[in-house]
Scaffold this active site. Sequence first.
Site, PDB file in Angstrom:
ATOM      1  N   HIS A 178       0.796  -1.236   0.000  1.00  0.00           N
ATOM      2  CA  HIS A 178       0.000   0.000   0.000  1.00  0.00           C
ATOM      3  C   HIS A 178       0.816   1.268   0.000  1.00  0.00           C
ATOM      4  CE1 HIS A 178      -1.015  -2.395   3.755  1.00  0.00           C
ATOM      5  NE2 HIS A 178       0.051  -1.727   4.086  1.00  0.00           N
ATOM      6  N   HIS A 234       7.045   6.762   5.118  1.00  0.00           N
ATOM      7  CA  HIS A 234       6.390   6.278   3.902  1.00  0.00           C
ATOM      8  C   HIS A 234       5.693   7.465   3.261  1.00  0.00           C
ATOM      9  CE1 HIS A 234       3.245   6.029   7.007  1.00  0.00           C
ATOM     10  NE2 HIS A 234       2.481   6.491   6.026  1.00  0.00           N
ATOM     11  N   HIS A 262       2.374   8.974   0.495  1.00  0.00           N
ATOM     12  CA  HIS A 262       1.071   8.830  -0.160  1.00  0.00           C
ATOM     13  C   HIS A 262       1.136   9.716  -1.406  1.00  0.00           C
ATOM     14  CE1 HIS A 262      -0.694   7.000   3.517  1.00  0.00           C
ATOM     15  NE2 HIS A 262       0.230   7.736   4.114  1.00  0.00           N
ATOM     16  N   GLU A 314      -2.765  13.387   1.901  1.00  0.00           N
ATOM     17  CA  GLU A 314      -3.906  12.959   2.715  1.00  0.00           C
ATOM     18  C   GLU A 314      -4.539  14.167   3.404  1.00  0.00           C
ATOM     19  OE1 GLU A 314      -2.602   9.304   4.972  1.00  0.00           O
ATOM     20  OE2 GLU A 314      -3.939   8.504   3.416  1.00  0.00           O
ATOM     21  N   HIS A 345       5.066  10.742   5.539  1.00  0.00           N
ATOM     22  CA  HIS A 345       4.780  10.500   6.954  1.00  0.00           C
ATOM     23  C   HIS A 345       5.982   9.878   7.630  1.00  0.00           C
ATOM     24  CE1 HIS A 345       0.185  10.425   6.090  1.00  0.00           C
ATOM     25  NE2 HIS A 345       0.647  11.640   6.309  1.00  0.00           N
ATOM     26  N   THR A 371      -4.086   6.362   9.163  1.00  0.00           N
ATOM     27  CA  THR A 371      -4.944   6.599   7.994  1.00  0.00           C
ATOM     28  C   THR A 371      -5.201   5.329   7.188  1.00  0.00           C
ATOM     29  OG1 THR A 371      -3.141   7.185   6.484  1.00  0.00           O
ATOM     30  CG2 THR A 371      -4.060   8.960   7.828  1.00  0.00           C
ATOM     31  N   THR A 372      -4.770   4.187   7.711  1.00  0.00           N
ATOM     32  CA  THR A 372      -5.098   2.886   7.111  1.00  0.00           C
ATOM     33  C   THR A 372      -5.649   1.988   8.228  1.00  0.00           C
ATOM     34  OG1 THR A 372      -2.908   1.966   7.560  1.00  0.00           O
ATOM     35  CG2 THR A 372      -3.219   3.045   5.431  1.00  0.00           C
TER      36      THR A 372
END
Length: 259
Positions: free
Chosen positions: A58, A88, A90, A100, A113, A198-199
């Site tokens: 992801h 990581h 996004h 995000e 992040h 957020t996951t």
Amino acid sequence: ASNYTCLGPDKWGEHCQKDFQSPIDIITNKVKVDKNLGPFSFSGYDKKLEWTVENNGHSVSVSPITNGIEITIAGGGLPAQFQLTQFHLHWSKTMNAGSEHSIDGHHFAMEMHIVHQTEKGTLGNDNHAQKFEYDTAVLAFLVKPGSAVNEGFQPLVEALSKIPRPEMSTTIGQISLLDFLPNEEKLRHYFRYLGSLTTPSCDETVIWTVFEDPIELHRDQILAFSYKLYYDEDQKLNMTDNVRPVQDQGQRTVYKSQA
Ligand code: SG4
Ligand code: ZN
């Protein structure tokens, strides 16, 4: 965010339907200045290290090979010292859809992040024992496209073509976080609120810091994430739009460090 973690965010479990979720839209004319939000102290952020870079299905997760070096943050209004575990990102192919968090409704190209952890329940003393559920501190950096190649970040971009499929990993070195973060003066300016991962599991255990000053990467450095990485073994589904939609702020206040 189609295909993000197999089931889209609208189908995530009940843990993800609670009231203190992340990300959120930060409405700048509603934030409250908090005098306790002073500068951070960063330790080990300047150390040139090797890092493991993994496609975890992801995102691309980058963890330090520390050999005993502690990379920590404190200050910044945090209740304890927190230790770096990984960072990581996004992203999206669209330059105004990959972050995000949004600021006044405006999304950025990417969001980085930097995740830190501390032990639960270690705060305070006997008189002041406090059950503390927030064991995670994430430093979030918005990313915008610029015209120059960000050289400090380029080793990570080059590693992506070695890890197209989930569970593949490689290493990069010798890199420090300060090679691609804004300078320390700029790191004094940030937003703060309490939220969640957020996951899934969407645990409401995160002290969020969103820095005002974005990182600039070349547009091609940003697009490399969408085009080199895949969600699936067959390399049919480009890993992109791994972005959770903004959640209700609810009763929460967003604070801002003192200018
Ligand atoms: C991404 O999926 C990361 O790859 C995960 O990192 C991370 O999980 C997850 O996002 C949620 O983190 O800062 N966006 S977030 O709230 O950090 C954790 C790993 O799986 C627990 C290593
Ligand atoms: Zn994240």
